[in-house]
Enzyme design. Structure first.
Site, PDB file in Angstrom:
ATOM      1  N   ILE A 129      -5.638  20.874 -31.215  1.00  0.00           N
ATOM      2  CA  ILE A 129      -5.961  20.212 -32.217  1.00  0.00           C
ATOM      3  C   ILE A 129      -7.500  20.807 -32.901  1.00  0.00           C
ATOM      4  O   ILE A 129      -8.353  20.826 -32.316  1.00  0.00           O
ATOM      5  CB  ILE A 129      -6.435  18.703 -32.062  1.00  0.00           C
ATOM      6  CG1 ILE A 129      -5.056  18.073 -31.485  1.00  0.00           C
ATOM      7  CG2 ILE A 129      -6.709  17.790 -33.231  1.00  0.00           C
ATOM      8  CD1 ILE A 129      -5.223  16.574 -30.756  1.00  0.00           C
ATOM      9  N   ASP A 130      -7.412  21.283 -33.957  1.00  0.00           N
ATOM     10  CA  ASP A 130      -8.471  21.803 -34.693  1.00  0.00           C
ATOM     11  C   ASP A 130      -9.328  20.626 -35.471  1.00  0.00           C
ATOM     12  O   ASP A 130      -8.761  20.111 -36.522  1.00  0.00           O
ATOM     13  CB  ASP A 130      -8.143  23.028 -35.691  1.00  0.00           C
ATOM     14  CG  ASP A 130      -7.363  24.217 -34.973  1.00  0.00           C
ATOM     15  OD1 ASP A 130      -7.524  24.220 -33.828  1.00  0.00           O
ATOM     16  OD2 ASP A 130      -6.359  24.752 -35.956  1.00  0.00           O
ATOM     17  N   PHE A 131     -10.470  20.590 -35.273  1.00  0.00           N
ATOM     18  CA  PHE A 131     -11.270  19.241 -35.882  1.00  0.00           C
ATOM     19  C   PHE A 131     -12.621  19.764 -36.413  1.00  0.00           C
ATOM     20  O   PHE A 131     -13.304  20.687 -35.652  1.00  0.00           O
ATOM     21  CB  PHE A 131     -11.408  18.314 -34.773  1.00  0.00           C
ATOM     22  CG  PHE A 131     -11.981  18.499 -33.710  1.00  0.00           C
ATOM     23  CD1 PHE A 131     -13.446  18.196 -33.630  1.00  0.00           C
ATOM     24  CD2 PHE A 131     -11.640  19.127 -32.489  1.00  0.00           C
ATOM     25  CE1 PHE A 131     -14.500  18.313 -32.471  1.00  0.00           C
ATOM     26  CE2 PHE A 131     -12.481  19.310 -31.491  1.00  0.00           C
ATOM     27  CZ  PHE A 131     -13.875  19.110 -31.203  1.00  0.00           C
ATOM     28  N   MET A 143      -7.813  19.252 -39.094  1.00  0.00           N
ATOM     29  CA  MET A 143      -7.577  20.361 -40.099  1.00  0.00           C
ATOM     30  C   MET A 143      -6.379  21.169 -39.489  1.00  0.00           C
ATOM     31  O   MET A 143      -6.181  21.323 -38.343  1.00  0.00           O
ATOM     32  CB  MET A 143      -8.656  21.174 -40.344  1.00  0.00           C
ATOM     33  CG  MET A 143      -9.872  20.582 -40.612  1.00  0.00           C
ATOM     34  SD  MET A 143      -9.854  20.020 -42.342  1.00  0.00           S
ATOM     35  CE  MET A 143      -9.963  21.447 -43.257  1.00  0.00           C
TER      36      MET A 143
END
Length: 254
Positions: A129-131, A143
């Protein structure tokens, strides 16, 4: 308590390795096969390879390169980038890759994560999970497509959904801290820990072994990943693949 894993992360762009700062400003750092050989010699706990060109452009995984990396690698190997369906995931695991990593799939086709977990086993399915910190807010936004597309989804909400989908592990990847080497996003990691019942690996911001030590000893994180820390050396960031030796690594643990 499980023994913590110290995990180098390598970014593929086409057939070469790059390192980014906040998911941009790509800098070429060398050949992926050579990097794998060096991490073999240094006896890394695990290695993660993320193909950012496949993620950005929606391309198929580079199966030929993945197979070569898997054949070369003497440690558990995780691969992510361009994986959209069960057949692709199964093919990659057949090369000897231990875990597949998906990211955008959690937003665009979440049911596929459940399908993969059912057929391949949860232990083989990792969701990255890119955040990043949302503008004018204290919350963190997810994102996708290598940080190029907003989702409107808050980090905590997606973590809960991914757990229910059956993923075996989550990688929390801070876009704001990527390549900055100023330390991990400790506060949000603590918050996610309180709601997450599956293993967490943390990525983004490591600039020293002390950053890793703090994450392990203060938070009890068992998956600690880093990119810049293991490919650069010195204040001028000369490219030099490195990894803590046995003595240095033991000093990181309680």
């Amino acid at each position: 308590m499980l023994r913590p894993r110290i995990i180098p992360v390598l970014l593929l762009q086409e057939n070469g390795l790059v390192k980014t700062i906040q998911f941009g400003d790509e800098r070429y750092i060398g050949d992926p096969l050579n990097a794998v050989r060096i991490f073999n010699e240094k006896e890394a706990d695990e290695l993660a390879v993320l193909d950012i060109s496949a993620s950005k452009k929606g391309k198929e995984p580079n199966y030929r390169l993945i197979e070569r990396l898997a054949n070369e690698c003497r440690m558990p190997l995780c691969y992510g980038g361009g994986i959209k369906d069960l057949d692709q995931a199964n093919r990659i695991l057949s090369f000897g890759v231990e875990k597949i990593i998906v990211s955008s799939l959690a937003i665009e086709n979440p049911k596929m994560i459940s399908t993969m977990a059912s057929y391949l086993g949860s232990q083989s399915v990792v969701v990255a999970i890119d955040f990043k910190k949302a503008m004018l807010s204290r919350r963190y936004e997810v994102m996708i497509h290598n940080g190029t597309k907003k989702t409107g989804k808050h980090l905590e909400d997606l973590v809960k959904e991914v757990i229910e989908l059956g993923a075996g592990e989550i990688i929390l990847n801070s876009i704001d801290r990527d390549g900055t080497m100023v330390g991990y996003e400790i506060e949000i990691i603590k918050k996610i820990q309180s709601i997450c019942k599956i293993p967490i690996t943390v990525l983004g911001g490591a600039g020293s072994l002390d950053h890793i030590k703090n994450l392990i000893q203060e938070l009890g994180i068992i998956g600690v990943a880093a990119g810049s820390l293991f490919v650069y050396k010195g204040v001028h960031k000369a490219v030099l693949i490195n990894y803590p030796n046995g003595t240095d690594k033991e000093a990181l643990f309680p």
